[in-house]
Design a protein around this motif. Structure first.
Motif, short mmCIF file in Angstrom:
data_model
loop_
_atom_site.label_atom_id
_atom_site.label_comp_id
_atom_site.label_asym_id
_atom_site.label_seq_id
_atom_site.Cartn_x
_atom_site.Cartn_y
_atom_site.Cartn_z
N THR A 50 -11.90 -41.66 -11.01
CA THR A 50 -12.75 -41.32 -9.88
C THR A 50 -14.22 -41.59 -10.20
N LYS A 51 -15.03 -41.63 -9.16
CA LYS A 51 -16.47 -41.81 -9.34
C LYS A 51 -17.05 -40.63 -10.11
N GLU A 52 -16.51 -39.44 -9.88
CA GLU A 52 -16.98 -38.27 -10.61
C GLU A 52 -16.71 -38.39 -12.10
N GLU A 53 -15.56 -38.97 -12.45
CA GLU A 53 -15.26 -39.18 -13.87
C GLU A 53 -16.21 -40.21 -14.47
N LEU A 54 -16.50 -41.28 -13.74
CA LEU A 54 -17.43 -42.29 -14.22
C LEU A 54 -18.81 -41.68 -14.45
N GLU A 261 -6.26 -42.71 -0.42
CA GLU A 261 -7.50 -43.17 -1.04
C GLU A 261 -7.43 -44.66 -1.35
N VAL A 262 -8.54 -45.36 -1.10
CA VAL A 262 -8.64 -46.76 -1.44
C VAL A 262 -8.90 -46.88 -2.94
N VAL A 263 -7.97 -47.50 -3.65
CA VAL A 263 -8.06 -47.68 -5.11
C VAL A 263 -8.13 -49.18 -5.37
N VAL A 264 -9.12 -49.59 -6.16
CA VAL A 264 -9.41 -51.03 -6.30
C VAL A 264 -9.43 -51.43 -7.77
N GLY A 279 -12.93 -42.99 -3.35
CA GLY A 279 -13.21 -41.77 -2.60
C GLY A 279 -13.14 -41.96 -1.10
N ASP A 280 -12.88 -43.20 -0.65
CA ASP A 280 -12.76 -43.49 0.77
C ASP A 280 -11.29 -43.49 1.18
N SER A 281 -11.04 -43.10 2.42
CA SER A 281 -9.67 -43.08 2.92
C SER A 281 -9.45 -44.19 3.95
N ALA A 282 -8.31 -44.84 3.87
CA ALA A 282 -7.91 -45.87 4.83
C ALA A 282 -6.39 -45.97 4.78
N PHE A 283 -5.82 -46.86 5.59
CA PHE A 283 -4.39 -47.14 5.48
C PHE A 283 -4.18 -48.64 5.55
N ALA A 305 -12.13 -35.22 3.69
CA ALA A 305 -12.67 -34.98 5.04
C ALA A 305 -11.57 -34.73 6.05
N ALA A 306 -10.33 -35.05 5.68
CA ALA A 306 -9.23 -34.86 6.61
C ALA A 306 -8.86 -33.39 6.73
N VAL A 307 -8.27 -33.04 7.86
CA VAL A 307 -7.76 -31.69 8.08
C VAL A 307 -6.25 -31.80 8.28
N LYS A 308 -5.50 -30.98 7.56
CA LYS A 308 -4.05 -31.04 7.66
C LYS A 308 -3.61 -30.21 8.87
N VAL A 309 -2.92 -30.87 9.79
CA VAL A 309 -2.45 -30.22 11.01
C VAL A 309 -0.95 -30.46 11.11
N ARG A 310 -0.16 -29.39 11.03
CA ARG A 310 1.30 -29.52 11.10
C ARG A 310 1.83 -30.58 10.13
N GLU A 311 1.35 -30.49 8.90
CA GLU A 311 1.78 -31.35 7.79
C GLU A 311 1.30 -32.79 7.90
#
Length: 398
Positions: A50-54, A261-264, A279-283, A305-311
């Motif tokens: 992660t960026k935090e680890e870097l 998470e976008v992993v590059v 740290g960014d989310s996409a599909f 930033a996402a909110v879990k709604v009904r799983e």
């Protein structure tokens, strides 16, 4: 994805580990031998960084945390991102891939580009400058601010394209039209930076109001270009990047079409970004045979930033899609609550005067279900929403 890229990654990162003790330590701690990588499955054995680890690694061993796999004399610039995180600028062509964006937009020889991105500390200004020149365009290095002067520059030089944040583009366009008249506006293309809120619907309004085509790219300071728009949906992945969409906790790839998470991983290892979590989310919109991603969606938001709604994780981006798909919608907000042991989500819609409220409710409900895969419990028309209101509000724990 061609196996050649995994062969290149294996060679590049095995060599890099011998020059970069921090990278070698990362590999050793994970029991990972880069030389054995022949496939995406092999690459995926390395845990995501992660960026935090870097950031922590760099604080423990400044400036680069032992990750620089090149001689310091070969580093042309050092960029500084918030944290601060230090990123070395090594020799490259085309603004580290950003020229692909200009070529996709057919901007190049004969175009004059006003580049208003910052030219100090962060890489945006210089990378866009280099990329535009590599595509054959003429660049005016405007940087930020000086609105009146930059408006005069647009008019007197006949600027045809602008690189800018969405907000500053609007400021410049309005200043040109206000000061010089609509006929003085020569800009046909805008390369815009993303922002929070209903950015995509704002882009559609910009295109209509200012007679421009808008384009965007997905790039980070650590990696340069990751993906870029090409008139298709979402972003097409740079050919020298291996992109995965992963569970942000486990690092395991999620099924095609599900957000994560976008992993590059970059093919080049002089600044060794391998299995780097943005740290960014996409599909994934399109995937290669091995499961790596060839086209990603628009960013859904930051991981968390996402909110879990009904799983189901619902991202702020879904609410942008609702605004875009709803006739007469100016803005929207989703509110998540928990009542009687059940998650509930309601959508508040702010409409333009005279809009058909009934049609708007139906369109908004349909768009929300399409993009989130769950039904909204209610769609309400409201008289106002706070300026720059959050797209999603989580009141489950309130």
């Amino acid at each position: 994805m061609s196996g050649d890229i995994y062969h290149d990654i294996a060679q590049a990162y095995a060599a890099a580990a011998e020059k970069a003790p921090g990278l070698k330590s990362r590999f050793a701690g994970a029991g990972f031998d880069p030389a054995t990588v022949t496939s995406l499955a092999d690459l995926s054995r390395l845990p995501v960084m992660t960026k935090e680890e870097l950031l922590k690694i760099q604080r423990d061993d400044p400036p680069f945390g032992g990750f620089l796999a090149a001689d310091l004399k070969d580093v042309g610039r050092i960029y500084v991102s918030p944290g601060p995180i230090f990123e070395p600028a090594l020799p490259g062509v085309g603004g580290h891939g950003l020229d692909l964006l200009f070529k996709a937009a057919e901007v190049g020889s004969g175009d004059i580009i006003l580049n208003t991105w910052m030219y100090h500390l962060v890489p945006a200004g210089l990378l866009f400058d280099e990329a535009a020149q590599a595509a054959g365009a003429t660049v005016i290095p405007g940087g930020v601010g000086n609105t009146e002067l930059q408006a005069q520059i647009i008019v007197e030089t006949g600027v045809t394209a602008i690189c800018a944040s969405t907000a500053f583009f609007l400021t410049l366009a309005d200043k040109v039209i206000e000061t010089y008249g609509r006929d003085a506006w020569t800009v046909k293309t805008a390369f815009l930076g993303g922002e929070m809120g209903d950015w995509m619907s704002k882009r559609r309004r910009i295109e209509a109001d200012y007679d421009v085509a808008t384009w965007a790219t997905y790039a980070t300071a650590d990696l340069g270009l990751v993906a870029y728009e090409d008139e298709g949906e979402g972003y097409v992945v740079h050919p020298d990047r291996v992109v995965q969409i992963c569970d942000p906790v486990s690092g395991v790839m999620v099924p095609h079409g599900e957000p994560g998470e976008v992993v590059v991983t970059a093919r080049d290892a002089t600044w060794p970004m391998i299995r780097f979590g943005t740290g960014d989310s996409a599909f994934a919109l399109e995937s290669n045979a091995d499961g790596s991603v060839s086209r990603i969606s628009a960013l859904q938001g930051r991981v968390g930033a996402a909110v879990k709604v009904r799983e189901i994780f619902v991202y702020p981006r879904v609410i942008e899609d609702v605004v875009i798909a709803t006739p007469g919608a100016k803005a929207a907000q989703a509110i998540v609550t928990r009542e009687d042991d059940r998650d509930r989500i309601s959508i508040s819609l702010l409409l333009e005067e005279g809009a058909d409220a009934s049609a708007a409710r139906t369109a908004a409900a349909d768009a929300f279900q399409l993009h989130s895969r769950i039904r909204a419990d209610a769609v309400r028309i409201v008289a106002e929403l706070p300026e720059n209101a959050d797209l999603m509000v989580n009141r489950k724990d309130g």
